[in-house]
Scaffold this motif. Structure first.
Motif, PDB file in Angstrom:
ATOM      1  N   MET A   1       0.847  -0.638   0.135  1.00 33.16           N
ATOM      2  CA  MET A   1      -0.120   0.148  -0.265  1.00 33.16           C
ATOM      3  C   MET A   1       0.435   1.226  -0.237  1.00 33.16           C
ATOM      4  SD  MET A   1      -2.779   1.051   2.718  1.00 33.16           S
ATOM      5  CE  MET A   1      -3.990  -0.444   2.574  1.00 33.16           C
ATOM      6  N   ASN A   2       0.500   2.124  -0.860  1.00 35.30           N
ATOM      7  CA  ASN A   2       1.358   3.599  -1.076  1.00 35.30           C
ATOM      8  C   ASN A   2       0.716   4.337   0.063  1.00 35.30           C
ATOM      9  OD1 ASN A   2      -0.925   5.452  -2.460  1.00 35.30           O
ATOM     10  ND2 ASN A   2      -0.248   3.975  -3.562  1.00 35.30           N
ATOM     11  N   ILE A   3       1.740   5.944   0.443  1.00 32.11           N
ATOM     12  CA  ILE A   3       1.687   6.618   1.617  1.00 32.11           C
ATOM     13  C   ILE A   3      -0.106   7.114   0.870  1.00 32.11           C
ATOM     14  CG2 ILE A   3       2.681   8.113   0.389  1.00 32.11           C
ATOM     15  CD1 ILE A   3       4.296   9.043   3.275  1.00 32.11           C
ATOM     16  N   LEU A   4      -0.212   7.607  -0.026  1.00 34.45           N
ATOM     17  CA  LEU A   4      -1.425   7.891  -0.342  1.00 34.45           C
ATOM     18  C   LEU A   4      -2.538   7.070   0.291  1.00 34.45           C
ATOM     19  CD1 LEU A   4      -0.285  10.128  -3.770  1.00 34.45           C
ATOM     20  CD2 LEU A   4      -0.005  10.638  -1.587  1.00 34.45           C
ATOM     21  N   GLN A   5      -1.946   5.629  -0.332  1.00 31.89           N
ATOM     22  CA  GLN A   5      -3.651   5.182   0.051  1.00 31.89           C
ATOM     23  C   GLN A   5      -3.916   4.596   1.278  1.00 31.89           C
ATOM     24  OE1 GLN A   5      -5.531   3.403  -2.555  1.00 31.89           O
ATOM     25  NE2 GLN A   5      -6.907   2.964  -0.578  1.00 31.89           N
ATOM     26  N   GLU A   6      -2.519   4.759   2.071  1.00 33.02           N
ATOM     27  CA  GLU A   6      -2.595   4.897   3.680  1.00 33.02           C
ATOM     28  C   GLU A   6      -4.040   5.730   4.087  1.00 33.02           C
ATOM     29  OE1 GLU A   6       1.440   4.605   5.361  1.00 33.02           O
ATOM     30  OE2 GLU A   6       1.344   2.015   4.240  1.00 33.02           O
ATOM     31  N   GLU A   7      -3.729   7.375   3.614  1.00 29.32           N
ATOM     32  CA  GLU A   7      -4.271   8.315   4.381  1.00 29.32           C
ATOM     33  C   GLU A   7      -5.507   8.111   3.676  1.00 29.32           C
ATOM     34  OE1 GLU A   7      -4.535  11.282   6.873  1.00 29.32           O
ATOM     35  OE2 GLU A   7      -2.468  10.699   5.661  1.00 29.32           O
ATOM     36  N   VAL A   8      -6.071   7.423   2.489  1.00 28.25           N
ATOM     37  CA  VAL A   8      -7.206   7.517   1.885  1.00 28.25           C
ATOM     38  C   VAL A   8      -7.957   6.262   3.566  1.00 28.25           C
ATOM     39  CG1 VAL A   8      -8.393   6.354   0.682  1.00 28.25           C
ATOM     40  CG2 VAL A   8      -7.150   7.980  -0.263  1.00 28.25           C
ATOM     41  N   GLU A   9      -6.814   5.416   3.536  1.00 31.63           N
ATOM     42  CA  GLU A   9      -8.202   4.214   4.818  1.00 31.63           C
ATOM     43  C   GLU A   9      -7.889   5.068   6.255  1.00 31.63           C
ATOM     44  OE1 GLU A   9      -8.273   1.621   3.306  1.00 31.63           O
ATOM     45  OE2 GLU A   9      -8.063   2.041   1.667  1.00 31.63           O
ATOM     46  N   LYS A  10      -6.884   5.667   6.316  1.00 32.29           N
ATOM     47  CA  LYS A  10      -7.201   6.758   7.384  1.00 32.29           C
ATOM     48  C   LYS A  10      -8.592   7.549   7.507  1.00 32.29           C
ATOM     49  CE  LYS A  10      -2.485   7.366   8.362  1.00 32.29           C
ATOM     50  NZ  LYS A  10      -1.398   8.044   8.751  1.00 32.29           N
ATOM     51  N   ILE A  11      -9.087   8.722   6.194  1.00 32.51           N
ATOM     52  CA  ILE A  11      -9.768   8.775   5.801  1.00 32.51           C
ATOM     53  C   ILE A  11     -11.661   7.973   6.088  1.00 32.51           C
ATOM     54  CG2 ILE A  11     -11.315  10.152   4.407  1.00 32.51           C
ATOM     55  CD1 ILE A  11      -8.720  11.204   3.518  1.00 32.51           C
ATOM     56  N   LEU A  12     -11.228   6.653   5.530  1.00 31.22           N
ATOM     57  CA  LEU A  12     -12.529   5.670   5.487  1.00 31.22           C
ATOM     58  C   LEU A  12     -12.526   5.305   6.578  1.00 31.22           C
ATOM     59  CD1 LEU A  12     -11.393   4.125   2.253  1.00 31.22           C
ATOM     60  CD2 LEU A  12     -13.655   5.476   2.762  1.00 31.22           C
TER      61      LEU A  12
ATOM     62  N   SER B   1       7.494   2.903  -9.009  1.00 27.78           N
ATOM     63  CA  SER B   1       7.639   1.560  -8.168  1.00 27.78           C
ATOM     64  C   SER B   1       7.573   1.602  -6.919  1.00 27.78           C
ATOM     65  CB  SER B   1       9.232   1.305  -7.860  1.00 27.78           C
ATOM     66  OG  SER B   1       9.728   2.168  -7.632  1.00 27.78           O
ATOM     67  N   LYS B   2       7.013   3.102  -6.103  1.00 27.05           N
ATOM     68  CA  LYS B   2       6.414   2.547  -5.327  1.00 27.05           C
ATOM     69  C   LYS B   2       5.026   2.596  -4.545  1.00 27.05           C
ATOM     70  CE  LYS B   2       9.857   5.584  -3.560  1.00 27.05           C
ATOM     71  NZ  LYS B   2      10.508   6.682  -4.341  1.00 27.05           N
ATOM     72  N   ASN B   3       3.744   1.931  -5.922  1.00 34.64           N
ATOM     73  CA  ASN B   3       2.499   2.287  -5.709  1.00 34.64           C
ATOM     74  C   ASN B   3       1.785   1.196  -5.209  1.00 34.64           C
ATOM     75  OD1 ASN B   3       0.471   3.440  -7.285  1.00 34.64           O
ATOM     76  ND2 ASN B   3       0.531   0.750  -7.653  1.00 34.64           N
ATOM     77  N   GLY B   4       2.927  -0.023  -5.107  1.00 32.65           N
ATOM     78  CA  GLY B   4       2.461  -1.517  -4.676  1.00 32.65           C
ATOM     79  C   GLY B   4       1.638  -2.488  -5.580  1.00 32.65           C
ATOM     80  N   PHE B   5       0.473  -3.064  -4.779  1.00 31.78           N
ATOM     81  CA  PHE B   5       0.833  -4.256  -5.685  1.00 31.78           C
ATOM     82  C   PHE B   5      -0.986  -3.928  -6.974  1.00 31.78           C
ATOM     83  CE2 PHE B   5      -2.197  -7.584  -6.958  1.00 31.78           C
ATOM     84  CZ  PHE B   5      -2.240  -8.457  -8.000  1.00 31.78           C
TER      85      PHE B   5
ATOM     86  N   HIS C   1       3.971   8.979  -9.890  1.00 35.52           N
ATOM     87  CA  HIS C   1       2.688   9.269 -10.007  1.00 35.52           C
ATOM     88  C   HIS C   1       1.863   7.774  -9.205  1.00 35.52           C
ATOM     89  CE1 HIS C   1       3.189  12.000 -13.032  1.00 35.52           C
ATOM     90  NE2 HIS C   1       1.406  11.642 -12.965  1.00 35.52           N
ATOM     91  N   PHE C   2       0.719   7.597  -8.844  1.00 39.75           N
ATOM     92  CA  PHE C   2       0.423   6.235  -8.151  1.00 39.75           C
ATOM     93  C   PHE C   2      -1.160   6.483  -8.272  1.00 39.75           C
ATOM     94  CE2 PHE C   2       3.828   8.109  -5.208  1.00 39.75           C
ATOM     95  CZ  PHE C   2       4.685   7.562  -4.757  1.00 39.75           C
ATOM     96  N   LEU C   3      -1.431   4.946  -8.416  1.00 34.58           N
ATOM     97  CA  LEU C   3      -2.874   5.384  -8.437  1.00 34.58           C
ATOM     98  C   LEU C   3      -4.089   4.124  -8.061  1.00 34.58           C
ATOM     99  CD1 LEU C   3      -2.776   2.794 -11.979  1.00 34.58           C
ATOM    100  CD2 LEU C   3      -3.845   5.046 -11.762  1.00 34.58           C
ATOM    101  N   LEU C   4      -4.229   4.620  -7.536  1.00 34.74           N
ATOM    102  CA  LEU C   4      -5.048   4.176  -5.933  1.00 34.74           C
ATOM    103  C   LEU C   4      -6.400   3.151  -5.993  1.00 34.74           C
ATOM    104  CD1 LEU C   4      -6.600   7.833  -4.220  1.00 34.74           C
ATOM    105  CD2 LEU C   4      -4.491   6.943  -4.159  1.00 34.74           C
TER     106      LEU C   4
END
Length: 204
Positions: free
Chosen positions: A1-12, A119-123, A143-146
């Motif tokens: 899980m990338n750092i932006l996705q981690e923050e989205v998970e916190k929000i949810l 490359s840090k995007n995750g799976f 660039h990252f994808l959520l």
């Protein structure tokens, strides 16, 4: 899980604990726009991930305040992460190729540009030529994808390119959102009516 996705998970997580009724209301609106899905469906997890991203980045409460704004006013978010989330890009994408450096090249069809996925995007549960709707974001110039990715039938690429060009010329973010949600609705219809050619379903 990338750092932006981690923050989205916190929000949810924060909303599910503190404002669950708001999430439930938003979920009803989202699935009315994009089509219902049964909990035992193979599509259920992917659809919920798409809803989660739509909720965080697009849903507004009755007072007009967005989910993201509401969360940020009540929780500490690092300035660089906040900037990345606020500038998240909702679009129609194509996993174009893996280049000679083993990097994933993604084409943003709606906005007519390309980027290299970090490359840090995750799976990434995608392969070359996959067509999908989702959110991208830039953090530290990468660039990252959520997680909320809605894959689409590849045989409708030409139709979606043509309609994307029309929508792009309107230069209206609300038109873009309606277009993308409508594509999700058509995808859901194509799942329900698997015996019908996708090109017959994806009409605008």
């Amino acid at each position: 899980m990338n750092i932006l996705q981690e923050e989205v998970e916190k929000i949810l997580s924060w909303y599910s604990t503190n404002q669950y009724d708001e999430m439930k209301k938003a979920r009803d609106i989202y699935f009315t726009k994009t089509g219902r899905v049964d909990e035992d469906s193979d599509e259920y997890e992917a659809r919920m991930n798409s809803f989660n991203d739509w909720f965080v980045f697009h849903y507004k409460k009755e007072n007009g305040v967005s989910v993201l704004d509401n969360y940020i006013t009540k929780n500490k978010v690092a300035e660089d992460i906040e900037k990345s989330l606020r500038e998240a890009n909702y679009s129609l994408f194509l996993f174009q190729k893996i280049n000679f450096r083993k990097q994933v090249v993604v084409k943003d069809i709606l906005h007519n540009n390309k980027f290299i996925l970090s490359s840090k995007n995750g799976f990434l549960a995608l392969v070359e030529d996959d067509l999908f709707i989702g959110h991208s974001a830039v953090y530290n110039e990468e660039h990252f994808l959520l997680n909320g990715l809605c894959t689409l039938p590849r045989d409708v690429l030409s139709k979606l390119k043509k309609e994307s060009k029309r929508i792009r010329k309107l230069n209206n973010i609300n038109e873009e959102e309606d277009f993308l949600l409508n594509i999700e609705r058509l995808k859901q219809r194509s799942v329900h009516y698997g015996h019908i050619n996708s090109e017959q379903i994806f009409n605008f």
